[in-house]
Design an enzyme around this catalytic site. Structure first.
Site, PDB file in Angstrom:
ATOM      1  N   SER A 193      62.151 -12.226  39.731  1.00  0.00           N
ATOM      2  CA  SER A 193      63.047 -13.361  39.991  1.00  0.00           C
ATOM      3  C   SER A 193      64.464 -12.923  40.335  1.00  0.00           C
ATOM      4  CB  SER A 193      63.076 -14.290  38.767  1.00  0.00           C
ATOM      5  OG  SER A 193      63.587 -13.587  37.646  1.00  0.00           O
ATOM      6  N   ASP A 252      57.038 -15.143  29.710  1.00  0.00           N
ATOM      7  CA  ASP A 252      57.994 -14.347  28.931  1.00  0.00           C
ATOM      8  C   ASP A 252      57.237 -13.117  28.431  1.00  0.00           C
ATOM      9  OD1 ASP A 252      59.630 -13.168  27.060  1.00  0.00           O
ATOM     10  OD2 ASP A 252      60.315 -15.072  26.209  1.00  0.00           O
ATOM     11  N   ALA A 265      61.248  -5.832  34.877  1.00  0.00           N
ATOM     12  CA  ALA A 265      61.870  -6.746  33.892  1.00  0.00           C
ATOM     13  C   ALA A 265      62.558  -5.928  32.812  1.00  0.00           C
ATOM     14  CB  ALA A 265      60.800  -7.651  33.293  1.00  0.00           C
ATOM     15  N   GLY A 266      63.794  -6.286  32.503  1.00  0.00           N
ATOM     16  CA  GLY A 266      64.507  -5.550  31.465  1.00  0.00           C
ATOM     17  C   GLY A 266      65.863  -6.168  31.217  1.00  0.00           C
ATOM     18  N   TYR A 273      70.837   0.732  25.036  1.00  0.00           N
ATOM     19  CA  TYR A 273      70.102   0.708  26.306  1.00  0.00           C
ATOM     20  C   TYR A 273      69.399   2.054  26.536  1.00  0.00           C
ATOM     21  CZ  TYR A 273      69.536  -0.090  31.397  1.00  0.00           C
ATOM     22  OH  TYR A 273      69.042  -0.267  32.676  1.00  0.00           O
TER      23      TYR A 273
END
Ligand code: NAP
Length: 254
Positions: free
Chosen positions: A20, A66, A93-94, A158
């Site tokens: 997205s 999700d 995704a992250g 991270y």
């Protein structure tokens, strides 16, 4: 008959998470341009639809979910069993943050691991099961980060998650090689996306200039990362597994 081009993804089914926005969005678009059928995953259905509208061909599928919800992920991925085999996964995704040590709580640790590590392993486990991965083999690409290999002040949380994936990908590569599943990482430096634009270093020109100066070739564009992913999904990389490809404009060459 037309000769098979090794960089071609025609006839391949590719799952792209984080589709997205940013790097994942560009990966979905780039895969469609070289002929893949793409399954687009992220939470925001509207933004997934925007990505879809930018893609070549109309045979793609949106699968909003999700990825931190393991049961929901398993249930929704069941829809892919009828596709005749998944040939590749780009897991983009992250989430990211810059946070000093004093602010790293148990909750934050757990939340970051849940999204950046647990979801990655769950997805890989589910998509490489018999009936999901293509019989002729598959290629899994984790979008990690230079922060999984080198450090910066405030990047501990991270870095922990991205370093975990870089390390885990090597063992996964060995474990899954007998199933003809390859596992590799792509580690970008700073790429211009909504994630990097909202980072603390983008909030004033002096900080941004400092970040730019760390990249001898300048900041990256999503396409720079997507092209590396297409290579790692294609037959051109069929003898490559367990690696971490730095796509960082020279950030880690220092
Ligand atoms: N941009 C950089 O400078 C940079 C550098 C190195 C590495 N990376 C890595 O590259 C990847 C993509 O980054 P980006 O810059 O493209 O970031 P981005 O524009 O913020 O996109 C992140 C994507 O992850 C999805 N996502 C987040 N949590 C999710 C969840 N729980 N379930 C499903 N989808 C989820 C988001 O979709 P929804 O919100 O719709 O769910 C979005 O599509 C990340 O793994 C990041 O760590 C980025």
């Amino acid at each position: 008959m037309e000769a098979h081009h090794p960089f071609d993804l025609r006839g391949k089914v590719i799952v792209v998470t984080g589709a997205s926005s940013g790097i994942g969005r560009q990966c979905a678009i780039s895969c469609s341009r070289v002929g893949a059928k793409v399954i687009l995953i992220a939470r925001n259905e509207v933004r997934l639809g925007e990505t879809l509208s930018l893609m070549d061909h109309s045979h793609h599928r949106i699968l909003p979910m999700d990825l931190t919800e393991a049961a929901e992920t398993e249930e929704k991925l069941a829809a892919l069993k009828d596709l005749g085999g998944i040939h590749g996964v780009i897991h983009s995704a992250g989430i990211s943050t810059t946070l000093p040590l004093r602010n790293i709580s148990e909750d934050k640790l757990s939340n970051f691991f849940k999204t950046n590590v647990n979801a990655s392993i769950n997805l890989t486990r589910l998509l490489t099961r018999p009936g999901y991965a293509a019989k002729e083999g598959a290629s899994v690409v984790f979008i990690t980060s230079v922060m999984g290999v080198v450090g910066e002040a405030g990047k501990t949380l991270y870095s922990l998650t991205k370093g975990a994936l870089v390390a885990g990908a090597k063992s996964l590569a060995l474990e899954l090689a007998p199933k003809k599943v390859r596992v590799n990482c792509v580690s970008p430096g700073v790429v211009v996306t909504p994630m990097s634009s909202s980072a603390v270093y983008s909030q004033d020109e002096a900080s941004l200039e400092k970040i730019r100066s760390y990249h001898p070739l300048g900041l990256g564009e999503p396409e720079d990362v997507a092209n590396a992913c297409v290579f790692l999904l294609s037959d051109a990389s069929r003898w490559i597994t367990g690696t971490n490809l730095m796509v960082d404009g020279g950030y880690t060459a220092r």
